[in-house]
Design an enzyme around this catalytic site. Structure first.
Site, PDB file in Angstrom:
ATOM      1  N   HIS A  54       0.862  -1.173   0.000  1.00 44.34           N
ATOM      2  CA  HIS A  54       0.000   0.000   0.000  1.00 44.34           C
ATOM      3  C   HIS A  54       0.907   1.234   0.000  1.00 44.34           C
ATOM      4  CE1 HIS A  54      -3.764  -2.107   1.858  1.00 44.34           C
ATOM      5  NE2 HIS A  54      -3.181  -2.844   0.927  1.00 44.34           N
ATOM      6  N   GLU A  56       1.138   3.873   1.923  1.00 41.94           N
ATOM      7  CA  GLU A  56       1.687   4.311   3.206  1.00 41.94           C
ATOM      8  C   GLU A  56       2.725   3.341   3.757  1.00 41.94           C
ATOM      9  OE1 GLU A  56      -2.688   5.434   2.835  1.00 41.94           O
ATOM     10  OE2 GLU A  56      -1.537   3.599   2.617  1.00 41.94           O
ATOM     11  N   CYS A  84      -5.620   2.137   5.861  1.00 41.74           N
ATOM     12  CA  CYS A  84      -6.241   0.900   6.323  1.00 41.74           C
ATOM     13  C   CYS A  84      -5.611   0.495   7.659  1.00 41.74           C
ATOM     14  CB  CYS A  84      -6.050  -0.206   5.280  1.00 41.74           C
ATOM     15  SG  CYS A  84      -4.348  -0.835   5.176  1.00 41.74           S
ATOM     16  N   CYS A  87      -1.776  -0.301   7.405  1.00 44.24           N
ATOM     17  CA  CYS A  87      -0.924   0.886   7.298  1.00 44.24           C
ATOM     18  C   CYS A  87      -0.940   1.701   8.590  1.00 44.24           C
ATOM     19  CB  CYS A  87      -1.353   1.721   6.101  1.00 44.24           C
ATOM     20  SG  CYS A  87      -1.066   0.885   4.524  1.00 44.24           S
TER      21      CYS A  87
END
Length: 156
Positions: A54, A56, A84, A87
């Protein structure tokens, strides 16, 4: 400070657009220290065949590894969407100082048809470390990234 937030958020949103063009989900982030971008990241789940990449967590992992840093308490992470749970957990373990996002978990959930997981605020609330959070910077710009976005990408 709002103007600085907008400048860095624009970069994160541009990275989200780039991720989408590359066939990934439209999420981007930038890591900032002392008013300077020190790292950029975007969702690369499909291009790297890595379900954990992801925007991040990728920028945190790559930056910390390259610079031998594990404490980001003096850094700010700008992200195109509220992170999420995975992260947000990385932000807790990295002791991130500040997190700024554009689209909220609730807004993404509405885009995706109500299928989004736990918001980052819930993760931070129950954790030993809580970054400062600023929400919905350039929110309309962040939402535009998802125009005509198919909801089948909820787990990306």
């Amino acid at each position: 400070m709002a103007n600085e937030h907008e400048v860095f958020m624009k970069t994160a949103i541009d990275l989200a657009i780039e991720a989408r063009r590359e066939g990934n989900s439209p999420f981007g982030s930038v890591l900032v220290k002392n008013g300077e971008i020190v790292a950029e990241g975007k969702n690369e789940i499909h291009t790297r065949c890595d379900p954990t990449h992801h925007a991040e967590i990728g920028v945190i992992r790559d930056y910390c590894s390259a610079h031998h840093v594990s404490d980001l308490s003096s850094y700010t992470l700008y992200t195109s969407c509220e992170p999420c749970v995975m992260c947000a957990g990385a932000m807790v373990w990295a002791r991130l100082g500040t997190m700024v996002y554009s689209i909220s978990n609730q807004q993404l959930s509405e885009i995706e048809g109500g299928k989004i997981m736990i918001p980052s605020a819930d993760v931070f609330e129950k954790s030993h470390w809580k970054p400062e959070v600023t929400a919905k910077i350039l929110n309309e710009d962040g939402l535009r990234v998802f125009e005509d976005w198919p909801s089948k990408h909820v787990n990306d």
